[in-house]
Each structure stands twice: as C-alpha cells, then as structure tokens.
Design a protein around this motif. Structure first.
Motif, PDB file in Angstrom:
ATOM      1  N   ALA B 220       0.845  -1.195   0.000  1.00  0.00           N
ATOM      2  CA  ALA B 220       0.000   0.000   0.000  1.00  0.00           C
ATOM      3  C   ALA B 220       0.884   1.249   0.000  1.00  0.00           C
ATOM      4  N   ASP B 221       1.951   1.227   0.813  1.00  0.00           N
ATOM      5  CA  ASP B 221       2.811   2.412   0.932  1.00  0.00           C
ATOM      6  C   ASP B 221       3.724   2.617  -0.275  1.00  0.00           C
ATOM      7  N   LEU B 222       3.903   1.537  -1.057  1.00  0.00           N
ATOM      8  CA  LEU B 222       4.716   1.675  -2.285  1.00  0.00           C
ATOM      9  C   LEU B 222       3.826   1.945  -3.507  1.00  0.00           C
ATOM     10  N   LYS B 243      15.941 -15.974   6.533  1.00  0.00           N
ATOM     11  CA  LYS B 243      16.197 -15.363   7.851  1.00  0.00           C
ATOM     12  C   LYS B 243      17.068 -14.110   7.720  1.00  0.00           C
ATOM     13  N   ILE B 244      16.774 -13.321   6.724  1.00  0.00           N
ATOM     14  CA  ILE B 244      17.496 -12.056   6.533  1.00  0.00           C
ATOM     15  C   ILE B 244      16.667 -10.964   7.211  1.00  0.00           C
ATOM     16  N   ASP B 245      17.328 -10.149   7.988  1.00  0.00           N
ATOM     17  CA  ASP B 245      16.608  -9.128   8.751  1.00  0.00           C
ATOM     18  C   ASP B 245      16.205  -7.963   7.842  1.00  0.00           C
ATOM     19  N   TYR B 246      15.052  -8.113   7.229  1.00  0.00           N
ATOM     20  CA  TYR B 246      14.559  -7.051   6.343  1.00  0.00           C
ATOM     21  C   TYR B 246      13.676  -6.062   7.104  1.00  0.00           C
ATOM     22  N   VAL B 247      13.176  -6.504   8.260  1.00  0.00           N
ATOM     23  CA  VAL B 247      12.246  -5.646   9.012  1.00  0.00           C
ATOM     24  C   VAL B 247      12.949  -4.365   9.448  1.00  0.00           C
ATOM     25  N   SER B 248      14.189  -4.492   9.902  1.00  0.00           N
ATOM     26  CA  SER B 248      14.900  -3.289  10.356  1.00  0.00           C
ATOM     27  C   SER B 248      15.182  -2.349   9.175  1.00  0.00           C
ATOM     28  N   VAL B 249      15.380  -2.917   7.990  1.00  0.00           N
ATOM     29  CA  VAL B 249      15.600  -2.067   6.804  1.00  0.00           C
ATOM     30  C   VAL B 249      14.323  -1.278   6.501  1.00  0.00           C
ATOM     31  N   ILE B 250      13.192  -1.980   6.597  1.00  0.00           N
ATOM     32  CA  ILE B 250      11.910  -1.305   6.337  1.00  0.00           C
ATOM     33  C   ILE B 250      11.656  -0.227   7.387  1.00  0.00           C
ATOM     34  N   GLN B 251      11.916  -0.582   8.657  1.00  0.00           N
ATOM     35  CA  GLN B 251      11.716   0.404   9.740  1.00  0.00           C
ATOM     36  C   GLN B 251      12.568   1.637   9.501  1.00  0.00           C
ATOM     37  N   ASP B 252      13.807   1.386   9.101  1.00  0.00           N
ATOM     38  CA  ASP B 252      14.725   2.491   8.845  1.00  0.00           C
ATOM     39  C   ASP B 252      14.195   3.390   7.722  1.00  0.00           C
ATOM     40  N   MET B 253      13.613   2.749   6.700  1.00  0.00           N
ATOM     41  CA  MET B 253      13.068   3.523   5.578  1.00  0.00           C
ATOM     42  C   MET B 253      11.880   4.376   6.034  1.00  0.00           C
ATOM     43  N   TYR B 254      11.098   3.832   6.962  1.00  0.00           N
ATOM     44  CA  TYR B 254       9.985   4.635   7.508  1.00  0.00           C
ATOM     45  C   TYR B 254      10.527   5.792   8.346  1.00  0.00           C
ATOM     46  N   LYS B 256      13.287   7.299   8.045  1.00  0.00           N
ATOM     47  CA  LYS B 256      13.897   8.334   7.191  1.00  0.00           C
ATOM     48  C   LYS B 256      12.885   8.969   6.241  1.00  0.00           C
ATOM     49  N   LYS B 257      11.618   8.660   6.478  1.00  0.00           N
ATOM     50  CA  LYS B 257      10.508   9.219   5.682  1.00  0.00           C
ATOM     51  C   LYS B 257      10.585   8.832   4.201  1.00  0.00           C
ATOM     52  N   LEU B 258      11.277   7.717   3.935  1.00  0.00           N
ATOM     53  CA  LEU B 258      11.322   7.227   2.549  1.00  0.00           C
ATOM     54  C   LEU B 258      10.043   6.453   2.233  1.00  0.00           C
ATOM     55  N   LEU B 259       9.398   6.035   3.263  1.00  0.00           N
ATOM     56  CA  LEU B 259       8.106   5.365   3.160  1.00  0.00           C
ATOM     57  C   LEU B 259       7.129   6.085   4.088  1.00  0.00           C
ATOM     58  N   PRO B 260       5.852   6.195   3.783  1.00  0.00           N
ATOM     59  CA  PRO B 260       5.204   5.788   2.539  1.00  0.00           C
ATOM     60  C   PRO B 260       5.557   6.705   1.358  1.00  0.00           C
ATOM     61  N   CYS B 261       5.362   6.216   0.176  1.00  0.00           N
ATOM     62  CA  CYS B 261       5.684   6.978  -1.043  1.00  0.00           C
ATOM     63  C   CYS B 261       4.467   7.776  -1.501  1.00  0.00           C
ATOM     64  N   LYS B 262       4.752   8.764  -2.318  1.00  0.00           N
ATOM     65  CA  LYS B 262       3.611   9.596  -2.751  1.00  0.00           C
ATOM     66  C   LYS B 262       2.907   9.010  -3.990  1.00  0.00           C
ATOM     67  N   ASP B 263       3.661   8.258  -4.809  1.00  0.00           N
ATOM     68  CA  ASP B 263       3.018   7.645  -5.981  1.00  0.00           C
ATOM     69  C   ASP B 263       3.761   6.360  -6.411  1.00  0.00           C
ATOM     70  N   LYS B 264       3.265   5.760  -7.480  1.00  0.00           N
ATOM     71  CA  LYS B 264       3.798   4.477  -7.966  1.00  0.00           C
ATOM     72  C   LYS B 264       5.245   4.619  -8.436  1.00  0.00           C
ATOM     73  N   ARG B 265       5.541   5.755  -9.102  1.00  0.00           N
ATOM     74  CA  ARG B 265       6.898   5.979  -9.624  1.00  0.00           C
ATOM     75  C   ARG B 265       7.911   5.980  -8.474  1.00  0.00           C
ATOM     76  N   GLU B 266       7.585   6.715  -7.415  1.00  0.00           N
ATOM     77  CA  GLU B 266       8.490   6.760  -6.254  1.00  0.00           C
ATOM     78  C   GLU B 266       8.560   5.372  -5.589  1.00  0.00           C
ATOM     79  N   PHE B 271      11.502   0.500  -3.836  1.00  0.00           N
ATOM     80  CA  PHE B 271      11.608  -0.956  -3.814  1.00  0.00           C
ATOM     81  C   PHE B 271      12.998  -1.386  -4.308  1.00  0.00           C
ATOM     82  N   GLU B 272      13.480  -0.691  -5.350  1.00  0.00           N
ATOM     83  CA  GLU B 272      14.831  -0.990  -5.854  1.00  0.00           C
ATOM     84  C   GLU B 272      15.871  -0.701  -4.772  1.00  0.00           C
ATOM     85  N   GLU B 273      15.665   0.407  -4.079  1.00  0.00           N
ATOM     86  CA  GLU B 273      16.577   0.808  -3.005  1.00  0.00           C
ATOM     87  C   GLU B 273      16.574  -0.241  -1.892  1.00  0.00           C
ATOM     88  N   PHE B 274      15.371  -0.704  -1.583  1.00  0.00           N
ATOM     89  CA  PHE B 274      15.206  -1.742  -0.551  1.00  0.00           C
ATOM     90  C   PHE B 274      16.016  -2.989  -0.928  1.00  0.00           C
TER      91      PHE B 274
END
Lengths: 339, 279
Positions: B220-222, B243-254, B256-266, B271-274
């Motif tokens: 939804a946020d992407l 068992k790769i810790d992706y949750v902390s990467v997502i939390q970090d993105m939130y 840093k206000k990288l998530l949620p995104c404003k539109d599909k392009r962003e 997602f590529e950055e992730f």
C-alpha cells in the motif's frame, strides 16, 4: 505398531520395484542380493511407478525406493546449454541412473523428475554399445554422473567401476564422474586413468549445512579428492553451483582457503565456476514441492526460459571466486559458465 | 482429515463406533459419517468399481482434500490361498484393463504386504486364479478416483481376508467379526500415519500471517501495481525463509521518511533501493 512411533519411516530401499523384463538380468540380481530383506514388487514399466501423478519429493526422500529397469530409446544426450562443456566439442551425457541419495534443496533433479525414488538402468551394455557407435564417428566427452551421483551409489551398483573399465578400453573417450560424495573405499582402490575425470562439487560448509542434506562435509569431500589426486587420478573441482547466502563472500573465501590447504592446486585438471541457474519450468516444480526452501525462493531473474541470480550479483559472485582462483591456478584452467 | 472408504456398512461400523462418527443427514446419495474434531470422514461407497469411483469422486469433489489428508480404503477381500489375515496393498491391478497402481510404501507397519486384484465380479475360486494373491471389487477404482485429489503417499489400502473364493459363505456377522479382530492394528496404523502426514503438512504450510500483514502495508505504501505486489510478496517470502533481517531495513526507511511513497513511480524507486540495501 511400536516401530511406527519410534522411527515411522521404512528404511531406504525397503521396497525394490523391478521391471519384469530385467528380473533375471545379472546386474539386477547382483543389486537385489544387496537387499535380502527388501520387498520386491514386479512392475511392467518403470514409469508406472516413477511417473505417478502428485508424488511428494520431500516425503519420498525420507524413504527412497529403488526401481530397476531397462533404458529404452535415446541412450546418449547432448550436453544442455546450462552445463559446462570444459572446451570439449563433442559433449554428451548419459543417464544410467536417475535421482540421488543426497537431498540438495536446489538440485534440478527435483524439478525434472516427478519422483524422488531412484531408478537404476541395468542394461548398461546397451549404453556402452551406443557410446561405441558414436566413438566410431568422433571422440567423445561424456558425463556419466549428471542425473545421479554414481559414486554415492557405488557400493550398491558398482557403475563407476564399470565405466572406468569401459573408458580404459577406449582412447578417444573422456568421461567425467561428478560427485558430492567422499567415497574413501573407492578412492583407496581406484586405478587412475587419464580418460576418467573425477569432478568434486564443492560448497562452503555453511551452504552444505543449510541446503545439501545428507552430503559429506567440505573437509570430507576435499580429503577424498586429495586422496584420489595422490593416487594419480585427474581431479576437477566444481564451484558450481555457487549459492547465494548472506555473507557469501566470507563463506566462499573461507572455503577456498580450505581448498588450498588440502588440495595441491597445481595438480588439478581444471575448475568450473558458475552461480546457480535453472530452467524456469524445473524451478516452478521445485517451488511447488519445497514451499519453505530459501534457496529456491530467491527472486531470480529470468532469461530465455532460465532463471539466475540478478546480473550484478551473478557477476560479483563469479568474479570474486574467479579472481581468487586466478591467484592459485592458471587462467586457462578456470572455466566460468556464461549465460 | 482422514477419508475412510468402505464398501459395506458392516466394514464401517468399527470406525463409526470408535471415532463417534455421526451421519451426515444432508448427504442423501450415499451413507456418509463424520467427526470434525477427530478429523474423520467416512463414506460407505457400495460394492463394485463403478459405485466406488462415483462415491470417492463425489466425496472428494465436495470436500476438496488438503495435502495433509489421507485416503484409506479398508475392507474385506478374497485370498487365493488363505482364509484369514490382514494385508497392506503395495500393488493394485485392475482386472478389466490390466492397469496397475502403486500406493507409496512409506511407513513401518506389522502387516503382510500383498498385490491386490480388483475385479468386476466376486472371485468365486472357480475362475482362473487372479495374478495377485488378494482379490476385491473396489480398490483399483478407489485409487483411480482418489488420485485426482490425493498423491500416492496419501493413499492406504488395507484388506482383510474373508474367504478364498467361497463368497456365499461371507456373512455380515463374519465381516463384523473380522473387522473387530483387526480393529486395533487398523486404528493404530491409521491414527499414527495421519498424525505424521498432518505434522509434515503443517510444518510445510505454516501460515505467515505476520508476513502477509507486512506485505499488505508495504504494498500500500509503495503504491504497488499487481505485478509489483507479486514481486514484493516473493521478495518478503524469500527474505523470511532466508532469515534475513529485512524488518529493520523497512523500519529504517519509515524513520527516514522514505516510506510511505507519494506515488507508484516513487514506489518503484524505493523498492529498488530496498533490494539494493539487502543484497
């Protein structure tokens, strides 16, 4: 029913399915004699058992059955595009047995075959005849242990030995016996032949522990490879498939350090390097069979019907290992698989 | 769920009693009994291949067996030589066609194993002796209809010898007596095999509710399209399994206000950055 509680699965090869036409074949008799308490079930055609619908690889792997049959139709196949030819022009493979006693999560056999049971074709003489027919036209580089691990089955079927005797009689035949096995008894009794290359597939111990179930450790494989080299056998090392795991660089570096400690790198025939790649159709079957396997659920890239790691990662992994290997052996001995 | 199929009601009685099965009154075309908490469903499928195939097909189409379910066909049969005994069938031959079927022989047991021939008529001892040593009238049909829904590792065929060709002498009382005689070993085997199959299935299909919730939020946020949603779901599946810790990467993105995104392009860029941060 107390046995069921203690150890619920039947032992390996508790049941042996035998095609009626090979029941009295000498090789079938010899194999059956190894399992005097097995239940023998006579069948008309091996596919009646092997190709049943909806079979479960994970469950069958817990208690593999043996199927003895006669190979009909095509006996020699041209090497697949995803396989390394090591610079040989006439690259073929034979399938004298199908499936493996080892249980590697990423193994393409799980996607290729509908069953995890092991088929052994006892009419090896027909395969030999087909090879001889082809040898009359041109020399041959033949992989005899692709769809199985012959050395792992050697104590039961003795086919590696038979191939060695056959290769010894044909100068223009070069065979490769690929294995993850550490068959020390075979290594001790082996007669070295220039036309028989023993190819050991190597992985970091972390990859072996995570994905290559029931296979010998890296140390055991290297120790067996070393013993065969000392006996004078041509030995190839296959760093193929390289499997992605977090911290792959450290794991592969440590593996290579151990390889160099245990193996005289100057005396190896060659090495192959290639990251994991697989036919898209096989991968689909494997994912259905193994919904919880990390190694096959990697988000691969697709190209021309094959799945592989993303180009960047593939390049990084293969270059890393190739560069490290170049410090130990000459570049011509390193065969890197390319899409 | 264990699906038990018997040809006769008197073959079903030990299961009805033991598992406290109740009759499904809604099913008017065949006798069906069940106990949801015991995870048992039993159908009396009638005598003969056509009746058996129709009933097994109908029950399976209705209830859609799951990968952890079992099909069990239990009943009496003739034996070319013996008058008694219980057999686990490793090979079933359809007499009319010569087709053969092979249930997987996975688990240890204390039964004898045998080949079973399924014929259209009862074996009366005067016909030419069947190729196998056991003879019934349903198993091949149960296997064929069942194989549309079950794998060979999920099907069990247990046959109790009632006669060796003198079918007229097999009374209802004799069937009841034989079923009772072997009920302990039959129930024990079914119970334990079902437990193993179910356990394996639960382990392999464990729900990933937390993972699914996270996928929904991220998608939804992407501002994901259908294709990108599939990619995200696949990626999260892999990361969880590995068992790769992706949750902390997502939390970090939130954070840093990288998530949620404003539109599909962003969203595509993020997602590529992730992915880049993880591999």
């Amino acid at each position: 029913m107390k046995n069921l509680k203690k150890d619920c699965f039947n032992p390996f090869f508790s049941h042996i399915y035998v095609e009626k036409s090979v029941r009295n074949h000498a090789r079938a008799q010899k194999i059956l004699a190894e399992f005097p308490s097995a239940e023998i079930i006579e069948i008309s055609y091996y596919k009646d058992v092997f190709c049943r619908s909806r079979q479960s690889h994970p469950i069958q792997h817990r208690t593999q059955k043996l199927i003895l049959a006669a190979r009909q139709g095509t006996l020699l196949y041209e090497g697949a595009p995803v396989c390394q030819s090591f610079g040989n022009q006439y690259f073929y493979y034979v399938s004298c047995a199908m499936n493996c006693i080892f249980d590697c999560e990423y193994c393409y056999l799980k996607g290729m075959y509908p069953s995890a049971n092991i088929v052994v074709f006892v009419n090896l003489e027909d395969i030999f005849a087909a090879v001889e027919q082809m040898l009359e036209k041109h020399p041959l580089y033949l992989c005899v242990s692709y769809d199985t691990d012959l050395l792992a089955l050697e104590h039961i079927i003795g086919y590696a030995q038979e191939w060695c005797l056959f290769a010894a009689r044909h100068e223009n035949l070069k065979i490769e016996i690929r294995t993850k096995c550490a068959n020390r008894s075979f290594a001790r009794s082996v007669v070295p032949l220039p036309g028989v290359i023993y190819a050991f597939t190597l992985s970091p111990q972390a990859v072996i522990e995570a994905f290559e179930h029931h296979t010998p450790s890296l140390t055991e494989r290297l120790s067996c490879a070393g013993e065969m080299m000392r006996a004078g056998c041509p030995v190839r090392l296959c760093f193929d498939p390289m499997v992605y795991v977090p911290d792959w660089k450290q794991h592969y570096e440590a593996m290579l350090a151990q390889v160099c400690r245990m193996i005289d790198m100057e005396r190896i025939v060659d090495v192959s390097v290639g990251t994991f790649r697989i036919s898209q159709d096989y991968l689909k079957n494997m994912r259905r069979q193994e919904p919880d396997s990390a190694v096959i659920w990697f988000p691969f890239q697709r190209k021309d019907g094959y799945c592989h790691y993303p180009n960047d990662l593939m390049e990084q992994m293969e270059c890393f290992l190739t560069e490290q290997l170049e410090e130990k052996i000459s570049r011509e001995k390193i065969f890197r698989w390319r899409m | 769920m264990v699906y038990i199929f018997t040809a006769l009601y008197c073959e079903a009685q030990i299961f009805i009693r033991q598992f406290k099965l109740v009759k499904n009154q809604e099913n008017t075309w065949l006798q069906e009994f069940y106990n949801e908490s015991a995870e048992i469903r039993l159908a009396v499928i009638g005598v003969g291949e056509i009746a058996a195939a129709a009933a097994v097909g109908s029950i399976c189409a209705l209830y859609r067996p799951a990968p952890g379910d079992l099909l069990v066909n239990v009943g009496i049969c003739a034996h070319t030589a013996k008058n008694d005994g219980i057999f686990l069938c490793s090979k079933i031959i359809e007499n009319a066609t010569g087709k053969t079927f092979y249930p997987d022989m996975l688990y240890r047991h204390n039964f004898c194993e045998g080949t079973l021939v399924t014929g259209m008529l009862p074996w009366n001892g005067e016909n030419a002796a069947p190729a196998g040593n056991l003879y019934d009238m349903e198993a091949a049909a149960v296997y064929q209809a069942g194989s549309r829904f079950f794998g060979p590792h999920q099907m069990i065929f247990l046959k109790i010898v009632s006669d060796h060709g003198a079918v007229g002498e097999v009374s209802r009382e004799r069937v009841l007596h034989l079923m009772e005689k072997y009920q302990d070993c039959v129930l024990d085997y079914i119970g334990q095999t079902a437990a193993i199959t179910q356990t394996g299935s639960c382990r392999r299909n464990s729900p990933h509710q937390e993972e699914e919730r996270l996928v929904e939020t991220i998608c939804a946020d992407l501002h994901c399209s259908k294709a990108m949603r599939d990619s995200v779901r696949h990626m999260i599946r892999y990361l969880t399994l590995a068992k790769i810790d992706y949750v902390s990467v997502i939390q970090d993105m939130y954070e840093k206000k990288l998530l949620p995104c404003k539109d599909k392009r962003e969203g595509k860029l993020r997602f590529e950055e992730f992915k880049e941060r993880l591999f």
